[in-house]
Scaffold this motif. Structure first.
Motif, PDB file in Angstrom:
ATOM      1  N   THR A 183      30.066  -7.454 -60.601  1.00 11.60           N
ATOM      2  CA  THR A 183      29.593  -6.152 -60.115  1.00 11.60           C
ATOM      3  C   THR A 183      29.074  -5.300 -61.259  1.00 11.60           C
ATOM      4  O   THR A 183      28.017  -4.653 -61.148  1.00 11.60           O
ATOM      5  CB  THR A 183      30.726  -5.437 -59.359  1.00 11.60           C
ATOM      6  OG1 THR A 183      31.140  -6.266 -58.257  1.00 11.60           O
ATOM      7  CG2 THR A 183      30.268  -4.092 -58.829  1.00 11.60           C
ATOM      8  N   ALA A 184      29.798  -5.289 -62.380  1.00 15.05           N
ATOM      9  CA  ALA A 184      29.343  -4.520 -63.541  1.00 15.05           C
ATOM     10  C   ALA A 184      28.033  -5.070 -64.082  1.00 15.05           C
ATOM     11  O   ALA A 184      27.120  -4.308 -64.436  1.00 15.05           O
ATOM     12  CB  ALA A 184      30.418  -4.534 -64.628  1.00 15.05           C
ATOM     13  N   ALA A 236      25.166   6.733 -63.176  1.00 16.08           N
ATOM     14  CA  ALA A 236      26.216   6.367 -64.122  1.00 16.08           C
ATOM     15  C   ALA A 236      27.515   6.198 -63.350  1.00 16.08           C
ATOM     16  O   ALA A 236      27.886   7.050 -62.535  1.00 16.08           O
ATOM     17  CB  ALA A 236      26.375   7.440 -65.184  1.00 16.08           C
ATOM     18  N   LEU A 237      28.201   5.085 -63.596  1.00 15.68           N
ATOM     19  CA  LEU A 237      29.404   4.787 -62.825  1.00 15.68           C
ATOM     20  C   LEU A 237      30.452   4.106 -63.687  1.00 15.68           C
ATOM     21  O   LEU A 237      30.146   3.536 -64.734  1.00 15.68           O
ATOM     22  CB  LEU A 237      29.048   3.913 -61.621  1.00 15.68           C
ATOM     23  CG  LEU A 237      28.246   2.631 -61.887  1.00 15.68           C
ATOM     24  CD1 LEU A 237      29.165   1.457 -62.208  1.00 15.68           C
ATOM     25  CD2 LEU A 237      27.368   2.287 -60.694  1.00 15.68           C
ATOM     26  N   ALA A 238      31.704   4.172 -63.233  1.00 12.48           N
ATOM     27  CA  ALA A 238      32.810   3.454 -63.858  1.00 12.48           C
ATOM     28  C   ALA A 238      33.275   2.372 -62.904  1.00 12.48           C
ATOM     29  O   ALA A 238      33.186   2.528 -61.677  1.00 12.48           O
ATOM     30  CB  ALA A 238      33.958   4.406 -64.187  1.00 12.48           C
ATOM     31  N   VAL A 239      33.755   1.269 -63.466  1.00 13.79           N
ATOM     32  CA  VAL A 239      34.214   0.131 -62.664  1.00 13.79           C
ATOM     33  C   VAL A 239      35.655  -0.185 -63.047  1.00 13.79           C
ATOM     34  O   VAL A 239      36.000  -0.238 -64.231  1.00 13.79           O
ATOM     35  CB  VAL A 239      33.336  -1.119 -62.909  1.00 13.79           C
ATOM     36  CG1 VAL A 239      33.794  -2.273 -62.022  1.00 13.79           C
ATOM     37  CG2 VAL A 239      31.863  -0.807 -62.652  1.00 13.79           C
ATOM     38  N   CYS A 240      36.501  -0.421 -62.033  1.00 14.59           N
ATOM     39  CA  CYS A 240      37.884  -0.822 -62.277  1.00 14.59           C
ATOM     40  C   CYS A 240      38.308  -1.794 -61.187  1.00 14.59           C
ATOM     41  O   CYS A 240      37.595  -1.993 -60.211  1.00 14.59           O
ATOM     42  CB  CYS A 240      38.803   0.401 -62.293  1.00 14.59           C
ATOM     43  SG  CYS A 240      38.897   1.292 -60.711  1.00 14.59           S
ATOM     44  N   GLY A 241      39.472  -2.445 -61.370  1.00 14.42           N
ATOM     45  CA  GLY A 241      40.000  -3.324 -60.334  1.00 14.42           C
ATOM     46  C   GLY A 241      40.220  -4.751 -60.782  1.00 14.42           C
ATOM     47  O   GLY A 241      40.533  -5.012 -61.942  1.00 14.42           O
ATOM     48  N   VAL A 242      40.057  -5.694 -59.855  1.00 17.27           N
ATOM     49  CA  VAL A 242      40.297  -7.120 -60.104  1.00 17.27           C
ATOM     50  C   VAL A 242      39.160  -7.944 -59.477  1.00 17.27           C
ATOM     51  O   VAL A 242      38.477  -7.446 -58.583  1.00 17.27           O
ATOM     52  CB  VAL A 242      41.651  -7.567 -59.493  1.00 17.27           C
ATOM     53  CG1 VAL A 242      42.811  -6.866 -60.182  1.00 17.27           C
ATOM     54  CG2 VAL A 242      41.711  -7.301 -57.991  1.00 17.27           C
TER      55      VAL A 242
END
Length: 199
Positions: free
Chosen positions: A125-126, A110-116
């Protein structure tokens, strides 16, 4: 939307490079974005979660060309057993990189994704993470992009905020979208002799 999702054990910080978040060419409201991403990184570190900074290697002449000031990661990195930098050359952070191997070694599911950018590298990527059966949390206020320019006979300018929301929507109903980065929680990965293992 998922108001308070279950904890994740990894944070993917996508392409938070100076070319995109600093100076006149920064994404709209870059200050807000950086504050939210910084908050996520801080809390992930405090929890002992895995932090992966993805760094894009742009083509020659582009703002993120390797070795140029714009290519540099804008936020400090604390490289160690639970924090790393992975360079990439495709929108999808898994394509041609060690990302999946790093997550597997850490026991991350389980992961979180942030950025541009919301509709490019964050989305790609998500989406790949979902295809690989990871649980994916996407905080709405911790990813961003540029306005989409007007196109004759197609559309007027599409505001960046709208483009980001459409990118979220395009991920379908498997992604867990939260309104605020502050609603994302993290859990520990522990180091042992054979690498990182989820706990």
């Amino acid at each position: 939307m998922t108001p308070f999702p279950a904890p994740v054990t990894a944070l993917l910080v996508v392409d938070v490079q100076s070319a995109f978040v600093a100076g006149d060419a920064a994404v709209p409201d870059a200050t807000r974005l950086l504050a939210r991403v910084t908050e996520l990184i801080r809390r992930a570190r405090e929890a002992g979660a895995l932090v992966v900074h993805l760094q894009n290697d742009g083509p020659a002449g582009e703002p993120d060309e390797p070795g140029t000031p714009g290519w540099a990661l804008h936020l400090p990195v604390r490289t160690g057993s639970t924090e790393t930098v992975i360079r990439k050359s495709e929108d999808d952070g898994f394509e041609g990189t060690s990302l999946e191997a790093e997550l597997t070694a850490a026991g991350v599911r389980a992961l979180a994704v942030c950025g541009v950018m919301s509709e490019m590298c964050v989305l790609a990527t998500a989406r790949r993470a979902l295809e690989l059966d990871y649980r994916v949390v996407l905080p709405h206020d911790a990813h961003a992009t540029y306005d989409i320019p007007a196109a004759p006979d197609i559309s007027d300018v599409v505001p960046a905020a709208m483009a980001s929301r459409v990118a979220e929507w395009a991920l379908g109903d498997e992604v867990e979208i939260v309104a605020r980065a502050g609603n994302v929680s993290f859990a520990t990965v522990r180091h042992h002799e054979n690498g990182l293992v989820g706990r």
